[in-house]
Enzyme design. Structure first.
Site, PDB file in Angstrom:
ATOM      1  N   GLU A 206       0.825  -1.222   0.000  1.00 41.43           N
ATOM      2  CA  GLU A 206       0.000   0.000   0.000  1.00 41.43           C
ATOM      3  C   GLU A 206       0.851   1.262   0.000  1.00 41.43           C
ATOM      4  OE1 GLU A 206      -2.860  -0.339   3.210  1.00 41.43           O
ATOM      5  OE2 GLU A 206      -4.181  -1.456   1.900  1.00 41.43           O
TER       6      GLU A 206
ATOM      7  N   GLU B 100      -5.942  -8.218  -0.847  1.00 39.21           N
ATOM      8  CA  GLU B 100      -6.634  -7.917   0.410  1.00 39.21           C
ATOM      9  C   GLU B 100      -8.057  -7.495   0.078  1.00 39.21           C
ATOM     10  OE1 GLU B 100      -4.893  -5.076   3.163  1.00 39.21           O
ATOM     11  OE2 GLU B 100      -2.871  -5.787   2.691  1.00 39.21           O
TER      12      GLU B 100
END
Ligand code: P53
Length: 481
Positions: free
Chosen positions: A179, A379
């Protein structure tokens, strides 16, 4: 089409976690402190604190986490029973290089991951490995100020080369920085800290500092990709993005423009990772803002030579922005481009994350059209409070409902829109310490772990009702129509 005709035989149904959120054993076998080890517990109302070193009298939930370090064999047995084909975790950088700048790696740390990967492979589970998931050696902050210092490029590359070499016959799927875009999306110190080991100082231009750290990471990532491909040409090396789509709150053209400009904060990173060059909108912005950024011609060449094979990303929610003043919705946060506001068409979980399965299909389409590269959903999930009923069961139908809707959206993107998706690894396959809040009771798992926000509990594992549901999804290679 039948859903199970859509997914290829080798589709990577799996589960995802990160080392610091499960392993515990924060100072075992020569491990150094990491950025995650100095984060206290928070909750919905009060944020986690970043402390200078480990302070007495504070509770640090990641120090023990769910003790996966000592229990992974037992947990992998459950993963096998669940039918996982892939397990995504990260290597805890400070187990391998305790101070980050050590000349020699820590053999005990390397040995742990040898054993872990062997155990996964023995059980028919493919490891999917993130190199840096919020676990930068703390000493790299103390001695170098974190990733704003370009010396960290070489430290990361040495670490990446060491582990890619060591595990070249055990791991095929890699990702570099988890991320990586969160830091520019939010300017929350928590994200700059965990992405980059950077704390802002008095007088810092936050965006300038964040962009410098990000550039150093993008260069480090590209160098690692190049080295990895030389070590084993079969490696699949991806980037890892948090894609939270930003919708225009109104159909006012200014809101539409604001939403695209906000998306640039996210796409900037994947544009560099995938295309190997700095996008023009970024160069123009930095020039306008008068940023003094350090990078060389050689760095630009590195970016070109180290583009990724696939795009890994997390998807949890969407948001909306507006430039209008007469709002129904409450402004959540101000950005230079616009205000982030609640979306009146969506419901949110208990932490305010707005649930939006169509947003996943939209994201898969947008990203695939932009890059034409394989996508990997690494995710997805909904944090929730679970309760253990008096008969010992955990009836988490809300979890099934969320995941089912998102799997349907993924199916539509593949079957109807033709998007190339490699796999799906829902987040927190077993309950873990929440990253954002540090809570144990913000749960994502199919497997319950007996532990509360204060750290009490037996750590005993127990299957939730969703366990059997996901087992069936994997077994049937998709949902039954
Ligand atoms: P927690 C923001 C938006 C999307 C994903 O988060 C995010 C964040 C950061 O808060 O983080 C990812 O545990 C991250 C994981 C994290 C997971 O989402 O706050 O990669 O480490 O646990 C869920 O509920």
């Amino acid at each position: 089409t039948q859903m199970n005709d859509t997914f290829p035989k080798d589709f990577l149904w799996g589960g995802a976690v990160a080392a610091h959120q499960i392993e515990g054993a924060y100072d075992a076998d020569g491990k150094g402190l990491s950025t995650a080890d100095v984060l206290t517990a928070g909750n919905r109302e009060s944020p986690r604190q970043i402390t200078q070193g480990v302070l007495p009298g504070q509770y640090y939930p990641n120090h023990e986490a769910i003790d996966f370090y000592h229990r992974y064999k037992e947990d992998i047995k459950l993963f096998k029973e669940l039918g996982l084909k892939a397990f995504r975790t990260s290597i805890n950088w400070s187990r391998i290089f305790p101070n980050g700048d050590d000349v020699e790696p820590n053999e005990a740390g390397l040995k742990f991951y040898d054993d872990l990967f062997d155990e996964l492979l023995k059980n028919g589970i493919e490891p999917v490995i993130t190199l840096s998931h919020f676990e930068i050696p703390y000493a790299l902050y103390e001695n170098y100020g974190g990733f704003k210092n370009r010396k960290l490029i070489d430290f990361f590359v040495r670490y990446a080369e060491t582990v890619m070499n060591r595990y070249k016959d055990k791991v095929t799927y890699w990702m570099t920085f988890n991320e990586i875009n969160n830091q520019l999306d939010t300017f929350d110190e928590l994200h700059t800290w965990t992405n980059s080991a950077v704390l802002f100082e008095e007088g810092d231009n936050k965006e300038e500092v964040t962009v410098q750290a990000s550039l150093n990471e993008l260069i480090a990532s590209a160098k690692a990709v190049k080295i990895g491909k030389a070590i084993n040409p079969d490696f699949q090396i991806g980037c890892m993005m948090a894609y939270v789509p930003v919708y225009p709150y109104a159909c006012h053209p200014k809101d539409m423009l604001a939403s695209s400009k906000m998306m640039e904060r996210r796409f900037f990173y994947s544009d560099v990772h995938v295309r190997g060059e700095i996008p023009i909108y970024a160069l123009k912005r930095w020039e306008r803002e008068g940023f003094d950024l350090e990078y060389t011609e050689e760095d630009l060449l590195s970016l070109k030579e180290g583009t990724v094979d696939y795009i890994g990303f997390s998807y949890y929610m969407s948001t909306a922005v507006t430039t209008l003043d007469d709002l129904d919705g409450q402004p959540i946060r101000d950005f230079p481009e616009a205000k982030v506001v609640g979306n009146p068409y969506l419901e949110a979980n208990d932490w305010g994350w707005q649930i939006d399965p169509d947003g996943l299909r939209y994201t898969l389409n947008t990203v695939y059209q932009r890059y034409n590269k394989p996508l990997f959903i690494v995710e997805n999930g909904m944090g929730a409070y679970d309760t253990v009923d008096s008969d010992g069961k955990i009836r988490d139908d809300y979890r099934v409902e969320y995941l089912e809707a998102h799997i349907k959206a993924m199916h539509e993107a593949i079957a109807i829109d033709g998007v190339d998706v490699m796999g799906y690894t829902p987040w927190g396959v077993i309950d873990i310490v929440s990253f954002g809040s540090g809570e144990m009771e913000k749960r994502y798992g199919f497997i319950y772990v007996d532990k509360d926000n204060q750290g009490n509990g037996t750590l005993k594992r127990r299957k939730k009702e969703s366990f059997a549901w996901y087992q069936k999804v994997i077994e049937e290679n998709g949902l039954q129509d």
